[in-house]
Motif scaffolding. Structure first.
Motif, PDB file in Angstrom:
ATOM      1  N   MET A   1       8.244 110.830  46.619  1.00  0.00           N
ATOM      2  CA  MET A   1       8.916 110.862  47.912  1.00  0.00           C
ATOM      3  C   MET A   1      10.420 111.059  47.694  1.00  0.00           C
ATOM      4  SD  MET A   1       8.958 107.898  50.839  1.00  0.00           S
ATOM      5  CE  MET A   1       7.170 107.922  50.899  1.00  0.00           C
ATOM      6  N   LYS A   2      11.062 111.776  48.608  1.00  0.00           N
ATOM      7  CA  LYS A   2      12.492 112.015  48.508  1.00  0.00           C
ATOM      8  C   LYS A   2      13.262 110.714  48.696  1.00  0.00           C
ATOM      9  CE  LYS A   2      12.135 116.702  50.391  1.00  0.00           C
ATOM     10  NZ  LYS A   2      12.531 117.605  51.506  1.00  0.00           N
ATOM     11  N   PRO A   3      14.461 110.629  48.034  1.00  0.00           N
ATOM     12  CA  PRO A   3      15.242 109.406  48.190  1.00  0.00           C
ATOM     13  C   PRO A   3      15.646 109.189  49.642  1.00  0.00           C
ATOM     14  CG  PRO A   3      16.097 110.780  46.396  1.00  0.00           C
ATOM     15  CD  PRO A   3      15.081 111.600  47.130  1.00  0.00           C
ATOM     16  N   VAL A   4      15.670 107.941  50.064  1.00  0.00           N
ATOM     17  CA  VAL A   4      16.179 107.578  51.382  1.00  0.00           C
ATOM     18  C   VAL A   4      17.427 106.743  51.169  1.00  0.00           C
ATOM     19  CG1 VAL A   4      13.924 107.650  52.469  1.00  0.00           C
ATOM     20  CG2 VAL A   4      14.753 105.502  51.534  1.00  0.00           C
ATOM     21  N   PRO A   5      18.318 106.677  52.169  1.00  0.00           N
ATOM     22  CA  PRO A   5      19.573 105.943  51.986  1.00  0.00           C
ATOM     23  C   PRO A   5      19.324 104.460  51.745  1.00  0.00           C
ATOM     24  CG  PRO A   5      19.613 107.304  53.975  1.00  0.00           C
ATOM     25  CD  PRO A   5      18.202 107.269  53.485  1.00  0.00           C
ATOM     26  N   PRO A   6      20.278 103.793  51.090  1.00  0.00           N
ATOM     27  CA  PRO A   6      20.167 102.338  50.941  1.00  0.00           C
ATOM     28  C   PRO A   6      20.091 101.663  52.297  1.00  0.00           C
ATOM     29  CG  PRO A   6      21.933 103.233  49.573  1.00  0.00           C
ATOM     30  CD  PRO A   6      21.475 104.334  50.467  1.00  0.00           C
ATOM     31  N   ALA A   7      19.471 100.498  52.325  1.00  0.00           N
ATOM     32  CA  ALA A   7      19.252  99.808  53.591  1.00  0.00           C
ATOM     33  C   ALA A   7      20.547  99.466  54.307  1.00  0.00           C
ATOM     34  CB  ALA A   7      18.451  98.531  53.339  1.00  0.00           C
ATOM     35  N   THR A   8      21.667  99.350  53.567  1.00  0.00           N
ATOM     36  CA  THR A   8      22.925  98.964  54.191  1.00  0.00           C
ATOM     37  C   THR A   8      23.407  99.982  55.211  1.00  0.00           C
ATOM     38  OG1 THR A   8      24.083  99.961  52.307  1.00  0.00           O
ATOM     39  CG2 THR A   8      23.706  97.575  52.244  1.00  0.00           C
ATOM     40  N   SER A   9      22.955 101.226  55.152  1.00  0.00           N
ATOM     41  CA  SER A   9      23.414 102.247  56.083  1.00  0.00           C
ATOM     42  C   SER A   9      22.524 102.340  57.317  1.00  0.00           C
ATOM     43  CB  SER A   9      23.465 103.611  55.390  1.00  0.00           C
ATOM     44  OG  SER A   9      22.147 104.072  55.147  1.00  0.00           O
ATOM     45  N   LEU A  10      21.484 101.534  57.382  1.00  0.00           N
ATOM     46  CA  LEU A  10      20.498 101.647  58.444  1.00  0.00           C
ATOM     47  C   LEU A  10      20.467 100.389  59.307  1.00  0.00           C
ATOM     48  CD1 LEU A  10      17.559 103.002  56.251  1.00  0.00           C
ATOM     49  CD2 LEU A  10      19.179 104.359  57.592  1.00  0.00           C
ATOM     50  N   ARG A  11      20.117 100.589  60.579  1.00  0.00           N
ATOM     51  CA  ARG A  11      19.881  99.427  61.443  1.00  0.00           C
ATOM     52  C   ARG A  11      18.681  98.636  60.947  1.00  0.00           C
ATOM     53  NH1 ARG A  11      20.027 101.202  67.756  1.00  0.00           N
ATOM     54  NH2 ARG A  11      21.688  99.738  68.245  1.00  0.00           N
ATOM     55  N   ARG A  12      17.674  99.363  60.518  1.00  0.00           N
ATOM     56  CA  ARG A  12      16.451  98.734  60.016  1.00  0.00           C
ATOM     57  C   ARG A  12      15.918  99.578  58.863  1.00  0.00           C
ATOM     58  NH1 ARG A  12      11.826  97.637  64.307  1.00  0.00           N
ATOM     59  NH2 ARG A  12      13.563  96.388  65.156  1.00  0.00           N
ATOM     60  N   ALA A  13      15.660  98.948  57.737  1.00  0.00           N
ATOM     61  CA  ALA A  13      15.153  99.686  56.583  1.00  0.00           C
ATOM     62  C   ALA A  13      13.669  99.984  56.766  1.00  0.00           C
ATOM     63  CB  ALA A  13      15.359  98.860  55.308  1.00  0.00           C
ATOM     64  N   LEU A  77      24.458 111.620  48.040  1.00  0.00           N
ATOM     65  CA  LEU A  77      24.943 111.027  46.793  1.00  0.00           C
ATOM     66  C   LEU A  77      23.777 110.600  45.910  1.00  0.00           C
ATOM     67  CD1 LEU A  77      27.240 110.117  45.012  1.00  0.00           C
ATOM     68  CD2 LEU A  77      27.372 107.985  46.333  1.00  0.00           C
ATOM     69  N   GLU A  78      22.722 110.050  46.508  1.00  0.00           N
ATOM     70  CA  GLU A  78      21.548 109.665  45.723  1.00  0.00           C
ATOM     71  C   GLU A  78      20.911 110.897  45.077  1.00  0.00           C
ATOM     72  OE1 GLU A  78      20.705 106.559  45.073  1.00  0.00           O
ATOM     73  OE2 GLU A  78      22.392 105.914  46.314  1.00  0.00           O
ATOM     74  N   ARG A  79      20.761 111.958  45.834  1.00  0.00           N
ATOM     75  CA  ARG A  79      20.155 113.174  45.298  1.00  0.00           C
ATOM     76  C   ARG A  79      21.034 113.806  44.227  1.00  0.00           C
ATOM     77  NH1 ARG A  79      17.409 116.143  50.617  1.00  0.00           N
ATOM     78  NH2 ARG A  79      15.669 114.663  50.817  1.00  0.00           N
ATOM     79  N   TYR A  80      22.330 113.771  44.456  1.00  0.00           N
ATOM     80  CA  TYR A  80      23.261 114.308  43.468  1.00  0.00           C
ATOM     81  C   TYR A  80      23.151 113.528  42.160  1.00  0.00           C
ATOM     82  CZ  TYR A  80      27.834 115.304  41.342  1.00  0.00           C
ATOM     83  OH  TYR A  80      28.845 115.646  40.486  1.00  0.00           O
TER      84      TYR A  80
END
Length: 205
Positions: A1-13, A77-80
């Motif tokens: 699965m493709k990387p998803v952003p860290p939970a800190t950037s989301l309202r709900r992980a 940044l994660e993908r990079y």
């Protein structure tokens, strides 16, 4: 699965796989629309329609389009980081800092040219978002963690400062290259590469 952003950037992980896949579709749609209409015309409703999800699904993760752009920047940044790590793994352990620098710059240029939405968001520089560290500080921190072992150097504040200066310099010159030519003016990119080599040689040799 493709990387998803860290939970800190989301309202709900996202917890379940289906939820993570929905988040990926939302960010993919956001990236595509950024290329098509730009940030000012971007809307959460348009993203929901493009991603084929209810508008409530977008608001489950993001309060507004700025938070969505921030999450896309973090995913970039994660993908990079993944791309740079994979390339360095292919060069072996004795490529030296010049090889590492070429990989870091080349992968950034490739994403600049091919990754949807990257030209507007990259790692967060184009659309500053959030109250966290400035994007180039985040990139410098990540490169310090990633490259210190490869270069056999301590990941201390001196090395972080070196990478921050290199990142700021490369960021300015690469953006100039892409303002001059859609795919990046190669002469400016070559000059940027030489400047980085001269600076890093003084510090890392």
């Amino acid at each position: 699965m493709k990387p998803v952003p860290p939970a800190t950037s989301l309202r709900r992980a996202p917890v379940q796989r289906r939820s993570a896949e929905r988040l990926t579709r939302i960010l993919d749609a956001c990236a595509d629309l950024l290329d098509e209409v730009g940030y000012d015309a971007l809307s959460t409703r348009a993203v929901a329609q493009r991603a084929s999800v209810p508008i409530g699904s977008v608001y489950r993760f993001f309060g507004n389009k700025r938070q969505m752009a921030d999450a896309l920047a973090q995913r970039n940044l994660e993908r990079y980081t993944v791309r740079v790590t994979e390339r360095l793994g292919q060069t072996g352990e004795h490529g030296g800092w010049r090889t590492a620098m070429d990989v870091v710059l080349d992968e950034y240029l490739e994403m600049k040219r091919t990754a949807p939405g990257f030209s507007l968001v990259d790692f967060g520089n184009q659309i500053p978002v959030g109250a966290r560290a400035e994007p180039n500080h985040r990139v410098a921190d990540r490169l310090t963690e990633l490259l210190s072992g490869y270069l056999d150097r301590e990941p201390d504040e001196d090395l972080r400062r070196v990478f921050l200066i290199a990142v700021e310099t490369a960021d300015t010159l690469v953006h100039l290259a892409f303002r001059v030519a859609p795919e990046g003016d190669e002469r400016i990119i070559d000059e940027a590469r030489e400047m980085l080599r001269a600076y890093l040689a003084r510090v890392l040799d």
